[in-house]
Design a protein around this motif. Structure first.
Motif, short mmCIF file in Angstrom:
data_model
loop_
_atom_site.label_atom_id
_atom_site.label_comp_id
_atom_site.label_asym_id
_atom_site.label_seq_id
_atom_site.Cartn_x
_atom_site.Cartn_y
_atom_site.Cartn_z
N MET A 222 -21.77 -84.77 80.42
CA MET A 222 -22.36 -84.95 81.75
C MET A 222 -23.64 -85.77 81.68
N LEU A 227 -24.21 -84.31 87.55
CA LEU A 227 -24.65 -82.94 87.77
C LEU A 227 -25.16 -82.78 89.21
N TYR A 239 -26.24 -74.49 88.01
CA TYR A 239 -26.83 -75.83 88.05
C TYR A 239 -28.08 -75.87 87.19
N ALA A 242 -27.15 -75.88 83.43
CA ALA A 242 -26.58 -77.17 83.04
C ALA A 242 -27.65 -78.26 83.04
#
Length: 360
Positions: A222, A227, A239, A242
């Motif tokens: 990613m 994202l 979120y 990550a």
């Protein structure tokens, strides 16, 4: 009776925190705090720890011992024999050293890699340093039940002086990053370790995995734009988790560039940014750790600092332009007044990996 002595370093991780179990990037360095391990010919398996002042006999089997420190020794021996598929001679093993335990400097990997390496030398097993790291890693995962990544074992086994090791934990590729004239490094042990550490660590691993399942790709694949587009789908908590991992991987790559250019101010900013991400997005810092970081920011001689390790207490790594002992003493006093806890400070330098010292 023949005796063999080895020294095995601890490590700091400059940047790349909680990325190793997410197939990301890390950049550790071996440090000049060591576990010393002596092997002596014997008629039985025996181990002595100067730290715990215990001398214990044991058998080389799958049974766990009551003394936890002894299981690290036993597991390292046992998994080496499993790899080579040979019986070994009994040894008397003495463990000592100046590497602090529980300060986030990887004393467990230092011990296990040191024992595996030492056993290979005294028994004449021809095994590469990378494989020695893999054996120690497998032993810590399976025998000790610690679900750690490979970073600690790799740097302890394969570290080089005045050098960091960039590790891609997905491909297991390594790159040495020379760091001559590197700033002074301090490790500040906050003296605090909250009980949340273990359960919350496992929870963070699970949350990262959930984010990957929802996105359908690895965090490693990613970027921040991807994202951001999926923020609502992930929800606030996933979120955040990550975001930390993706942004931290980017900081590791930028740190390599800063080291190669000797741009210590930029490197320091990356460390502060890493800490802010661990605090705000991974949510594993504490008021004690944050207090120390904020105090360090007040001094222009400190390039940067961040919490290191699993979180919820533990230690801080700080980079300094010269001797900051007076500044550290000031912070130590304020910290003890505020929290009633003594912090410990260790000056560390980049060292080489595990090595044999002498034969007697």
């Amino acid at each position: 009776m023949k005796k063999y002595k080895f020294k095995s370093p601890g490590r700091i991780n400059l940047i790349g925190e909680h990325t190793d179990y997410n197939d990301g990037y890390v950049m550790p360095g071996a440090i000049d705090k060591y576990t010393y391990i002596t092997f002596e010919e014997s008629d039985r398996f025996e181990a002595y720890s100067t730290h715990f002042d215990q001398r214990l006999n044991f058998s080389l089997n799958e049974e766990k011992e009551e003394a936890e420190w002894l299981n690290y020794v036993k597991g390292a021996l046992l998994y080496t024999t499993k790899y080579v598929q040979k019986e070994i001679n009994p040894w008397k093993i003495e463990i000592s050293g100046d590497l602090p335990l529980g300060a986030g400097l990887s004393s467990s990997a230092s011990l296990m890699v040191g024992v595996v390496y030492g056993l290979c030398k005294v028994e004449g097993f021809e095994i590469s340093r990378r494989q020695i790291a893999n054996i120690a890693h497998k032993a810590e995962n399976e025998f000790m039940g610690v679900n750690c990544g490979i970073m600690d074992q790799y740097i302890v086994a394969m570290g080089k002086e005045n050098t960091f090791m960039f590790i891609d934990t997905l491909t297991k590729e390594i790159k040495y990053v020379p760091a001559e004239n590197f700033p002074q490094m301090f490790v500040i042990d906050s003296g605090v370790k909250h009980e949340l550490a273990s359960s919350e660590y496992n929870k963070r691993r699970m949350e990262c995995s959930q984010a990957e399942d929802i996105m359908g790709i690895k965090l490693r694949q990613m970027d921040l734009n991807t994202l951001e587009k999926n923020k609502e789908k992930l929800g606030e908590t996933l979120y955040k988790r990550a975001f930390h991992v993706v942004s931290e991987n980017d900081r590791v790559l930028k740190a390599i560039d800063a080291i190669e250019k000797s741009d210590w101010e930029n490197l320091g900013r990356l460390l502060y940014s890493s800490h802010e991400s661990l605090r705000d997005f991974y949510e594993i810092s504490t008021q004690e750790i944050d207090f120390i970081i904020e105090e360090l920011k007040k001094n222009d001689d400190i390039f940067g600092a961040r919490m290191i390790g699993g979180g919820f207490g533990g230690s801080i790594l700080a980079l300094s332009n010269g001797d900051s002992s007076e500044e550290i003493s000031r912070i130590r006093g304020k910290y003890e007044d505020k929290f009633g806890v003594k912090m410990k400070v260790y000056t560390v330098r980049l060292s080489g990996g595990v090595q044999e010292l002498q034969r007697m």
